[in-house]
Design a protein around this motif. Structure first.
Motif, PDB file in Angstrom:
ATOM      1  N   ALA A 126       0.832  -1.205   0.000  1.00  0.00           N
ATOM      2  CA  ALA A 126       0.000   0.000   0.000  1.00  0.00           C
ATOM      3  C   ALA A 126       0.866   1.254   0.000  1.00  0.00           C
ATOM      4  CB  ALA A 126      -0.929  -0.005   1.215  1.00  0.00           C
ATOM      5  N   LEU A 127       1.951   1.261   0.791  1.00  0.00           N
ATOM      6  CA  LEU A 127       2.851   2.414   0.814  1.00  0.00           C
ATOM      7  C   LEU A 127       3.486   2.653  -0.547  1.00  0.00           C
ATOM      8  CD1 LEU A 127       4.655   1.780   4.242  1.00  0.00           C
ATOM      9  CD2 LEU A 127       3.089   3.662   3.722  1.00  0.00           C
ATOM     10  N   GLY A 128       3.987   1.590  -1.182  1.00  0.00           N
ATOM     11  CA  GLY A 128       4.615   1.732  -2.494  1.00  0.00           C
ATOM     12  C   GLY A 128       3.628   2.166  -3.550  1.00  0.00           C
ATOM     13  N   THR A 129       2.390   1.658  -3.466  1.00  0.00           N
ATOM     14  CA  THR A 129       1.357   2.031  -4.437  1.00  0.00           C
ATOM     15  C   THR A 129       1.023   3.508  -4.320  1.00  0.00           C
ATOM     16  OG1 THR A 129       0.419  -0.204  -4.383  1.00  0.00           O
ATOM     17  CG2 THR A 129      -0.999   1.560  -5.213  1.00  0.00           C
ATOM     18  N   ALA A 130       0.852   3.983  -3.080  1.00  0.00           N
ATOM     19  CA  ALA A 130       0.514   5.398  -2.874  1.00  0.00           C
ATOM     20  C   ALA A 130       1.653   6.301  -3.342  1.00  0.00           C
ATOM     21  CB  ALA A 130       0.196   5.645  -1.397  1.00  0.00           C
ATOM     22  N   MET A 131       2.894   5.873  -3.132  1.00  0.00           N
ATOM     23  CA  MET A 131       4.019   6.679  -3.603  1.00  0.00           C
ATOM     24  C   MET A 131       4.037   6.758  -5.127  1.00  0.00           C
ATOM     25  SD  MET A 131       6.583   8.603  -3.282  1.00  0.00           S
ATOM     26  CE  MET A 131       7.235   8.610  -1.609  1.00  0.00           C
ATOM     27  N   GLN A 132       3.767   5.657  -5.803  1.00  0.00           N
ATOM     28  CA  GLN A 132       3.758   5.653  -7.263  1.00  0.00           C
ATOM     29  C   GLN A 132       2.598   6.474  -7.814  1.00  0.00           C
ATOM     30  OE1 GLN A 132       5.747   4.769  -9.655  1.00  0.00           O
ATOM     31  NE2 GLN A 132       4.263   5.259 -11.267  1.00  0.00           N
ATOM     32  N   THR A 174       4.798  -6.030  -7.474  1.00  0.00           N
ATOM     33  CA  THR A 174       4.166  -5.354  -8.609  1.00  0.00           C
ATOM     34  C   THR A 174       2.834  -5.997  -8.977  1.00  0.00           C
ATOM     35  OG1 THR A 174       6.252  -4.600  -9.532  1.00  0.00           O
ATOM     36  CG2 THR A 174       4.415  -4.804 -11.055  1.00  0.00           C
ATOM     37  N   GLN A 175       2.790  -7.336  -9.002  1.00  0.00           N
ATOM     38  CA  GLN A 175       1.549  -8.023  -9.368  1.00  0.00           C
ATOM     39  C   GLN A 175       0.424  -7.724  -8.381  1.00  0.00           C
ATOM     40  OE1 GLN A 175       3.067 -12.029  -9.419  1.00  0.00           O
ATOM     41  NE2 GLN A 175       3.378 -12.041 -11.662  1.00  0.00           N
ATOM     42  N   ALA A 176       0.765  -7.698  -7.101  1.00  0.00           N
ATOM     43  CA  ALA A 176      -0.259  -7.441  -6.086  1.00  0.00           C
ATOM     44  C   ALA A 176      -0.813  -6.020  -6.215  1.00  0.00           C
ATOM     45  CB  ALA A 176       0.326  -7.666  -4.697  1.00  0.00           C
ATOM     46  N   ALA A 177       0.087  -5.041  -6.396  1.00  0.00           N
ATOM     47  CA  ALA A 177      -0.359  -3.657  -6.564  1.00  0.00           C
ATOM     48  C   ALA A 177      -1.195  -3.500  -7.821  1.00  0.00           C
ATOM     49  CB  ALA A 177       0.847  -2.720  -6.611  1.00  0.00           C
ATOM     50  N   GLN A 178      -0.752  -4.114  -8.912  1.00  0.00           N
ATOM     51  CA  GLN A 178      -1.461  -4.017 -10.185  1.00  0.00           C
ATOM     52  C   GLN A 178      -2.832  -4.677 -10.118  1.00  0.00           C
ATOM     53  OE1 GLN A 178      -1.235  -2.346 -12.762  1.00  0.00           O
ATOM     54  NE2 GLN A 178      -2.276  -3.424 -14.446  1.00  0.00           N
ATOM     55  N   ALA A 179      -2.973  -5.742  -9.332  1.00  0.00           N
ATOM     56  CA  ALA A 179      -4.268  -6.435  -9.213  1.00  0.00           C
ATOM     57  C   ALA A 179      -5.335  -5.502  -8.653  1.00  0.00           C
ATOM     58  CB  ALA A 179      -4.118  -7.670  -8.319  1.00  0.00           C
ATOM     59  N   VAL A 180      -4.925  -4.523  -7.856  1.00  0.00           N
ATOM     60  CA  VAL A 180      -5.876  -3.560  -7.296  1.00  0.00           C
ATOM     61  C   VAL A 180      -6.026  -2.353  -8.213  1.00  0.00           C
ATOM     62  CG1 VAL A 180      -6.409  -2.065  -5.324  1.00  0.00           C
ATOM     63  CG2 VAL A 180      -5.309  -4.276  -4.946  1.00  0.00           C
ATOM     64  N   GLN A 181      -4.913  -1.812  -8.680  1.00  0.00           N
ATOM     65  CA  GLN A 181      -4.921  -0.537  -9.390  1.00  0.00           C
ATOM     66  C   GLN A 181      -5.258  -0.647 -10.878  1.00  0.00           C
ATOM     67  OE1 GLN A 181      -4.905   1.102  -6.304  1.00  0.00           O
ATOM     68  NE2 GLN A 181      -4.064   2.730  -7.600  1.00  0.00           N
ATOM     69  N   ILE A 182      -4.962  -1.758 -11.517  1.00  0.00           N
ATOM     70  CA  ILE A 182      -5.187  -1.929 -12.967  1.00  0.00           C
ATOM     71  C   ILE A 182      -4.582  -0.739 -13.717  1.00  0.00           C
ATOM     72  CG2 ILE A 182      -6.845  -2.602 -14.742  1.00  0.00           C
ATOM     73  CD1 ILE A 182      -6.842  -4.427 -12.316  1.00  0.00           C
ATOM     74  N   SER A 183      -3.287  -0.537 -13.539  1.00  0.00           N
ATOM     75  CA  SER A 183      -2.598   0.619 -14.116  1.00  0.00           C
ATOM     76  C   SER A 183      -2.138   0.333 -15.539  1.00  0.00           C
ATOM     77  CB  SER A 183      -1.388   0.982 -13.246  1.00  0.00           C
ATOM     78  OG  SER A 183      -0.577   1.941 -13.874  1.00  0.00           O
ATOM     79  N   PRO A 194       2.075  -1.217 -15.244  1.00  0.00           N
ATOM     80  CA  PRO A 194       2.122  -2.179 -14.136  1.00  0.00           C
ATOM     81  C   PRO A 194       3.511  -2.394 -13.543  1.00  0.00           C
ATOM     82  CG  PRO A 194       1.837  -3.314 -16.225  1.00  0.00           C
ATOM     83  CD  PRO A 194       1.677  -1.860 -16.516  1.00  0.00           C
ATOM     84  N   ASP A 195       4.571  -2.159 -14.327  1.00  0.00           N
ATOM     85  CA  ASP A 195       5.913  -2.413 -13.806  1.00  0.00           C
ATOM     86  C   ASP A 195       6.452  -1.267 -12.956  1.00  0.00           C
ATOM     87  OD1 ASP A 195       5.924  -4.837 -15.130  1.00  0.00           O
ATOM     88  OD2 ASP A 195       6.763  -3.958 -16.973  1.00  0.00           O
ATOM     89  N   ALA A 196       5.720  -0.152 -12.899  1.00  0.00           N
ATOM     90  CA  ALA A 196       6.229   1.028 -12.209  1.00  0.00           C
ATOM     91  C   ALA A 196       6.270   0.841 -10.689  1.00  0.00           C
ATOM     92  CB  ALA A 196       5.360   2.237 -12.551  1.00  0.00           C
ATOM     93  N   TYR A 197       5.466  -0.087 -10.163  1.00  0.00           N
ATOM     94  CA  TYR A 197       5.395  -0.239  -8.699  1.00  0.00           C
ATOM     95  C   TYR A 197       6.659  -0.883  -8.126  1.00  0.00           C
ATOM     96  CZ  TYR A 197       0.471   0.619  -9.674  1.00  0.00           C
ATOM     97  OH  TYR A 197      -0.696   1.161 -10.118  1.00  0.00           O
ATOM     98  N   ALA A 198       7.388  -1.660  -8.931  1.00  0.00           N
ATOM     99  CA  ALA A 198       8.527  -2.434  -8.432  1.00  0.00           C
ATOM    100  C   ALA A 198       9.598  -1.558  -7.784  1.00  0.00           C
ATOM    101  CB  ALA A 198       9.134  -3.252  -9.572  1.00  0.00           C
ATOM    102  N   TRP A 247       9.438   0.789  -5.836  1.00  0.00           N
ATOM    103  CA  TRP A 247       9.153   1.263  -4.489  1.00  0.00           C
ATOM    104  C   TRP A 247       9.138   0.142  -3.446  1.00  0.00           C
ATOM    105  CZ3 TRP A 247      10.027   6.095  -4.427  1.00  0.00           C
ATOM    106  CH2 TRP A 247       9.681   6.904  -5.510  1.00  0.00           C
ATOM    107  N   GLU A 248       9.472  -1.074  -3.864  1.00  0.00           N
ATOM    108  CA  GLU A 248       9.393  -2.195  -2.917  1.00  0.00           C
ATOM    109  C   GLU A 248      10.384  -2.016  -1.763  1.00  0.00           C
ATOM    110  OE1 GLU A 248       9.385  -7.093  -2.831  1.00  0.00           O
ATOM    111  OE2 GLU A 248       9.750  -6.035  -4.715  1.00  0.00           O
ATOM    112  N   ALA A 249      11.643  -1.736  -2.061  1.00  0.00           N
ATOM    113  CA  ALA A 249      12.641  -1.578  -1.000  1.00  0.00           C
ATOM    114  C   ALA A 249      12.391  -0.328  -0.150  1.00  0.00           C
ATOM    115  CB  ALA A 249      14.041  -1.552  -1.604  1.00  0.00           C
ATOM    116  N   PRO A 250      12.127   0.866  -0.774  1.00  0.00           N
ATOM    117  CA  PRO A 250      11.840   2.044   0.049  1.00  0.00           C
ATOM    118  C   PRO A 250      10.632   1.840   0.970  1.00  0.00           C
ATOM    119  CG  PRO A 250      12.329   2.722  -2.195  1.00  0.00           C
ATOM    120  CD  PRO A 250      12.215   1.229  -2.215  1.00  0.00           C
TER     121      PRO A 250
END
Length: 420
Positions: A315-321, A390-399, A402-406, A408-411
């Motif tokens: 959720a944090l990475g998704t909101a940042m993206q 990335t897959q989990a974030a994309q399953a919710v956001q349908i962006s 889709p690869d942009a979320y990756a 933010w995983e470490a931050p």
């Protein structure tokens, strides 16, 4: 002129009226035959007069045999004692509102109609009442004269105005010779905003008001708040306060204060109400205070819902993206808010998707999803824990990316560690 037989008095009955003037005799006849049902409630002087007339009538035992039998019954009505008429208990002239009251509940308590109470107080069905407010419950209270007061000077140009009981934005604007929209804009208000007595608002330049209003009681300035503890501090609302002003004074974000008290952007606060002010956000390298506050909100709601740490990090990475961890009021097409949710896709109204706490709950989904089955949150995705970040974030956001979320995983993992 021939006398009508229906008005002829039997000869044997004439002795009853012997020596009585014609006008009085006529009055006696009317009294005996046309007394209304409530005649028994006449005052003492009237009853005395009736008694004198009754005593002037010959005792019933001495009446000739051919006097109509109904006459004694009529005479008995005149002499009947008065009967007290019970009166219904009336409501008090006024009532002071306490916490939990509603207009309909107050009306019901005193046997009144809600519509009458609203009308007596110049309220509408959507009006808001608050603890300490005095409502009129009878027309007598509404018509009671008020003590004259010295009018407070009002600015003829741009300046502050203290809201009085019964004021509306439109009436204030009219009094100062400006438009309603001008007053709304000058104070950051909308058409659904609520104003209350004692509140200070700005009135843009215009003519002096046509009629002055009594000055509002002065409200002491609030004492400097105590330094918030780790879990936050209690704060008592005073007249003129807003959530944004309280948040700024304590060095926290508006969203943090709203979330700490279960409030939304359209919630009403009132003088005397106690709210919780959360502790100031910790410093996290690379993030502004606004971003940290929104990250704190996501972490707190995730904990409340029992979401595993990995889900909170997603959720944090998704909101940042999506919004750079800011609750923005713009986006691609109708995308808005922290997660750039779209009203046109069922995520809520524009106001709802810009409510950061609600938007976060909608992203997580599950049993606490405010959208119900209209949208799918992370917890609604089958096997989400086995998906990549990335897959989990994309399953919710349908962006569309889709690869942009990756990235933010470490931050996101480091932010979560700092906010534990």
């Amino acid at each position: 002129m021939r006398q009508n037989s229906s008005t002829r008095i039997p000869s044997g009955s004439r002795a009853i009226f012997a020596g009585v003037p014609v006008a009085v005799a006529g009055s006696i006849a009317l009294t005996l035959t046309a007394a209304p049902a409530h005649a028994a409630t006449v005052d003492a002087s009237a009853r005395g007069a009736a008694a004198d007339l009754t005593r002037s009538i010959r005792p019933l035992a001495a009446l000739p045999a051919h006097v109509p039998a109904a006459a004694p019954a009529v005479v008995a009505v005149v002499a009947a004692p008065a009967t007290a008429v019970p009166t219904a208990q009336t409501a008090p002239p006024s009532y002071t509102v306490v916490r939990g009251d509603t207009v309909s509940r107050i009306a019901s308590r005193f046997g009144l109609r809600t519509a009458d109470v609203l009308a007596l107080n110049g309220l509408g069905w959507s009006s808001v009442i608050y603890p300490g407010q005095v409502l009129k419950l009878s027309a007598a209270a509404a018509a009671a004269p008020t003590a004259p007061t010295t009018p407070a000077p009002r600015s003829t140009g741009s300046g502050a105005y203290t809201v009085q009981r019964g004021d509306t934005i439109s009436s204030i604007a009219k009094r100062h010779g400006v438009t309603t929209n001008a007053v709304l804009s000058a104070n950051g208000l909308g058409w659904s905003s609520i104003i209350y007595p004692g509140q200070r608002i700005s009135v843009p330049g215009g003519a002096a008001p046509a009629a002055s209003t009594p000055p509002a009681p002065t409200t002491p300035a609030p004492a400097p708040p105590a330094a918030p503890s780790a879990g936050g501090a209690a704060y008592t609302i005073v007249a003129g306060d807003t959530i944004s002003a309280i948040a700024k004074r304590h060095g926290v974000s508006v969203n943090a204060v709203l979330a700490a008290n279960g409030l939304g952007a359209s919630s009403i606060i009132y003088p005397g109400q106690t709210i919780t002010v959360p502790a100031a956000a910790p410093s996290i390298p690379g993030l502004t205070a606004e971003q940290v506050a929104n990250a704190q909100l996501i972490v707190r709601i995730g904990r409340e819902l029992g979401v595993p740490d990995r889900g909170i990090a997603i959720a944090l990475g998704t909101a940042m993206q999506e919004s750079s961890l800011r609750n923005v009021t713009w986006g691609d097409r109708d995308s808005l808010g922290l997660f750039q949710q779209r009203p046109s896709y069922g995520w809520g109204t524009e106001a709802e998707v810009q409510d950061a706490a609600r938007a976060t709950r909608a992203f997580f989904g599950g049993a606490g999803d405010p959208n119900g089955p209209r949208t799918r949150g992370l917890l609604d995705v089958p096997g989400w824990q086995g998906l990549t970040f990335t897959q989990a974030a994309q399953a919710v956001q349908i962006s569309a990316y889709p690869d942009a979320y990756a990235r933010w995983e470490a931050p996101a993992a480091s932010w979560l560690a700092a906010l534990r």
